[in-house]
Scaffold this motif. Structure first.
Motif, PDB file in Angstrom:
ATOM      1  N   TYR A   1      -5.275  40.013   0.584  1.00 22.99           N
ATOM      2  CA  TYR A   1      -5.451  40.482   1.954  1.00 22.99           C
ATOM      3  C   TYR A   1      -6.511  41.574   2.038  1.00 22.99           C
ATOM      4  N   ASP A   2      -6.482  42.501   1.122  1.00 24.46           N
ATOM      5  CA  ASP A   2      -7.420  43.625   1.118  1.00 24.46           C
ATOM      6  C   ASP A   2      -8.710  43.238   0.393  1.00 24.46           C
ATOM      7  N   ALA A   3      -9.836  43.694   0.920  1.00 22.10           N
ATOM      8  CA  ALA A   3     -11.142  43.377   0.319  1.00 22.10           C
ATOM      9  C   ALA A   3     -11.240  43.857  -1.126  1.00 22.10           C
ATOM     10  N   CYS A   4     -10.551  44.938  -1.473  1.00 21.79           N
ATOM     11  CA  CYS A   4     -10.593  45.441  -2.855  1.00 21.79           C
ATOM     12  C   CYS A   4     -10.059  44.405  -3.838  1.00 21.79           C
ATOM     13  N   LEU A   5      -9.028  43.670  -3.445  1.00 24.22           N
ATOM     14  CA  LEU A   5      -8.508  42.615  -4.327  1.00 24.22           C
ATOM     15  C   LEU A   5      -9.508  41.484  -4.479  1.00 24.22           C
ATOM     16  N   LYS A   6     -10.195  41.172  -3.401  1.00 24.81           N
ATOM     17  CA  LYS A   6     -11.225  40.137  -3.488  1.00 24.81           C
ATOM     18  C   LYS A   6     -12.272  40.549  -4.533  1.00 24.81           C
ATOM     19  N   GLU A   7     -12.649  41.808  -4.500  1.00 27.90           N
ATOM     20  CA  GLU A   7     -13.660  42.306  -5.435  1.00 27.90           C
ATOM     21  C   GLU A   7     -13.108  42.446  -6.849  1.00 27.90           C
ATOM     22  N   ASP A   8     -11.985  43.160  -6.993  1.00 25.92           N
ATOM     23  CA  ASP A   8     -11.457  43.500  -8.318  1.00 25.92           C
ATOM     24  C   ASP A   8     -10.831  42.311  -9.037  1.00 25.92           C
ATOM     25  N   LEU A   9     -10.025  41.554  -8.338  1.00 24.79           N
ATOM     26  CA  LEU A   9      -9.288  40.466  -8.973  1.00 24.79           C
ATOM     27  C   LEU A   9     -10.095  39.166  -9.007  1.00 24.79           C
ATOM     28  N   LEU A  10     -10.734  38.838  -7.894  1.00 23.64           N
ATOM     29  CA  LEU A  10     -11.434  37.557  -7.786  1.00 23.64           C
ATOM     30  C   LEU A  10     -12.936  37.672  -8.035  1.00 23.64           C
ATOM     31  N   GLN A  11     -13.396  38.877  -8.359  1.00 23.51           N
ATOM     32  CA  GLN A  11     -14.792  39.147  -8.733  1.00 23.51           C
ATOM     33  C   GLN A  11     -15.795  38.758  -7.645  1.00 23.51           C
ATOM     34  N   VAL A  12     -15.411  38.996  -6.375  1.00 23.50           N
ATOM     35  CA  VAL A  12     -16.343  38.788  -5.269  1.00 23.50           C
ATOM     36  C   VAL A  12     -17.274  39.992  -5.220  1.00 23.50           C
ATOM     37  N   ASP A  13     -18.551  39.741  -5.190  1.00 23.08           N
ATOM     38  CA  ASP A  13     -19.555  40.805  -5.172  1.00 23.08           C
ATOM     39  C   ASP A  13     -19.407  41.643  -3.900  1.00 23.08           C
ATOM     40  N   HIS A  14     -19.373  42.962  -4.067  1.00 24.59           N
ATOM     41  CA  HIS A  14     -19.248  43.882  -2.928  1.00 24.59           C
ATOM     42  C   HIS A  14     -20.373  43.650  -1.915  1.00 24.59           C
TER      43      HIS A  14
ATOM     44  N   LEU B   1     -21.782  40.905  -1.128  1.00 26.78           N
ATOM     45  CA  LEU B   1     -21.456  39.716  -0.339  1.00 26.78           C
ATOM     46  C   LEU B   1     -20.509  40.080   0.803  1.00 26.78           C
ATOM     47  N   ILE B   2     -19.495  40.887   0.492  1.00 24.32           N
ATOM     48  CA  ILE B   2     -18.545  41.333   1.512  1.00 24.32           C
ATOM     49  C   ILE B   2     -19.249  42.210   2.539  1.00 24.32           C
ATOM     50  N   LYS B   3     -20.089  43.105   2.064  1.00 25.22           N
ATOM     51  CA  LYS B   3     -20.806  44.013   2.969  1.00 25.22           C
ATOM     52  C   LYS B   3     -21.765  43.246   3.883  1.00 25.22           C
ATOM     53  N   THR B   4     -22.444  42.267   3.330  1.00 22.68           N
ATOM     54  CA  THR B   4     -23.410  41.486   4.098  1.00 22.68           C
ATOM     55  C   THR B   4     -22.743  40.550   5.098  1.00 22.68           C
TER      56      THR B   4
ATOM     57  N   GLU C   1     -18.846  32.671   3.479  1.00 22.56           N
ATOM     58  CA  GLU C   1     -19.443  33.065   2.206  1.00 22.56           C
ATOM     59  C   GLU C   1     -18.413  33.722   1.290  1.00 22.56           C
ATOM     60  N   VAL C   2     -17.588  34.591   1.846  1.00 21.61           N
ATOM     61  CA  VAL C   2     -16.553  35.257   1.048  1.00 21.61           C
ATOM     62  C   VAL C   2     -15.424  34.275   0.730  1.00 21.61           C
ATOM     63  N   THR C   3     -15.128  33.374   1.647  1.00 19.57           N
ATOM     64  CA  THR C   3     -14.086  32.370   1.396  1.00 19.57           C
ATOM     65  C   THR C   3     -14.487  31.490   0.212  1.00 19.57           C
TER      66      THR C   3
ATOM     67  N   GLY D   1     -10.417  43.723  12.418  1.00 19.35           N
ATOM     68  CA  GLY D   1     -11.226  43.289  11.277  1.00 19.35           C
ATOM     69  C   GLY D   1     -12.684  43.267  11.679  1.00 19.35           C
ATOM     70  N   SER D   2     -13.356  42.195  11.339  1.00 18.70           N
ATOM     71  CA  SER D   2     -14.792  42.091  11.615  1.00 18.70           C
ATOM     72  C   SER D   2     -15.072  41.238  12.847  1.00 18.70           C
ATOM     73  N   GLU D   3     -14.108  41.207  13.783  1.00 12.81           N
ATOM     74  CA  GLU D   3     -14.307  40.332  14.939  1.00 12.81           C
ATOM     75  C   GLU D   3     -15.487  40.780  15.802  1.00 12.81           C
ATOM     76  N   THR D   4     -16.147  39.787  16.358  1.00  8.25           N
ATOM     77  CA  THR D   4     -17.265  39.984  17.279  1.00  8.25           C
ATOM     78  C   THR D   4     -17.123  38.928  18.368  1.00  8.25           C
ATOM     79  N   GLN D   5     -18.024  38.940  19.316  1.00  2.92           N
ATOM     80  CA  GLN D   5     -17.998  37.911  20.352  1.00  2.92           C
ATOM     81  C   GLN D   5     -18.228  36.527  19.725  1.00  2.92           C
ATOM     82  N   GLU D   6     -19.076  36.471  18.701  1.00  2.00           N
ATOM     83  CA  GLU D   6     -19.352  35.209  18.014  1.00  2.00           C
ATOM     84  C   GLU D   6     -18.257  34.827  17.019  1.00  2.00           C
TER      85      GLU D   6
END
Length: 161
Positions: free
Chosen positions: A52-65, A67-70, A77-79, A106-111
């Motif tokens: 659920y938390d982005a830190c787990l995506k980075e630390d456990l699943l090795q998602v590049d920070h 990528l999450i920031k962008t 892309e993160v999925t 979260g990161s919601e926008t109009q789009e």
């Protein structure tokens, strides 16, 4: 309550001798839990990770920070990245990642409004399917719709192989 689609997916996975695993953000383990309720789940369900938390995506699943920031934690892309990260942690034939927005904040926008959900699946390392959905309703309705959509996509994919 288990749906007919879930039972169908379970039977198809067993008949094709395939193992499945999940990396879930917005659904926080709900897909894994629903799959565990299918008859003979032990024959096809390897397990899942609630990230659920982005830190787990980075630390456990090795998602590049970067990528999450962008792209934000709730993006295709993160999925994709959590699906690939999952494949390094849990041996299975099919790896499915899910992210999305079930509530404001979260990161919601109009789009990309609340109700936007992303599903990315690989089969033996290759893309099986991926899709962005826009569901409406309360959190529970969005999560339930995502579980059902994933089951329907699995049926379509499994029917094609």
């Amino acid at each position: 309550m288990k749906s007919e689609n879930m039972d169908t997916v379970g039977k198809m996975l067993i008949s094709k001798n395939l193992i499945i695993a999940f990396a879930e953000s917005a659904t926080a383990g709900r897909l894994s839990a629903e799959f565990s309720m299918i008859d003979n789940a032990g024959k096809f369900l390897k397990g899942g990770i609630a990230c659920y938390d982005a830190c787990l995506k980075e630390d456990l699943l090795q998602v590049d920070h970067a990528l999450i920031k962008t792209y934000t934690p709730e993006s295709m892309e993160v999925t994709r990245a959590i699906s690939l990260g999952l494949s390094r942690l849990i041996p299975a034939d099919i790896h499915i990642g899910i992210t999305g927005l079930t509530t404001p904040g979260g990161s919601e926008t109009q789009e990309k409004p609340v109700g936007t959900m992303f599903i990315y699946a690989t089969h033996q390392g290759d893309l099986a399917f991926s899709q962005r959905f826009n569901f409406t309703g309360e959190r529970e309705e969005i999560v339930s719709a995502t579980v059902e959509a994933c089951a329907a996509m699995l049926i379509e994919y499994l029917d094609s192989i």
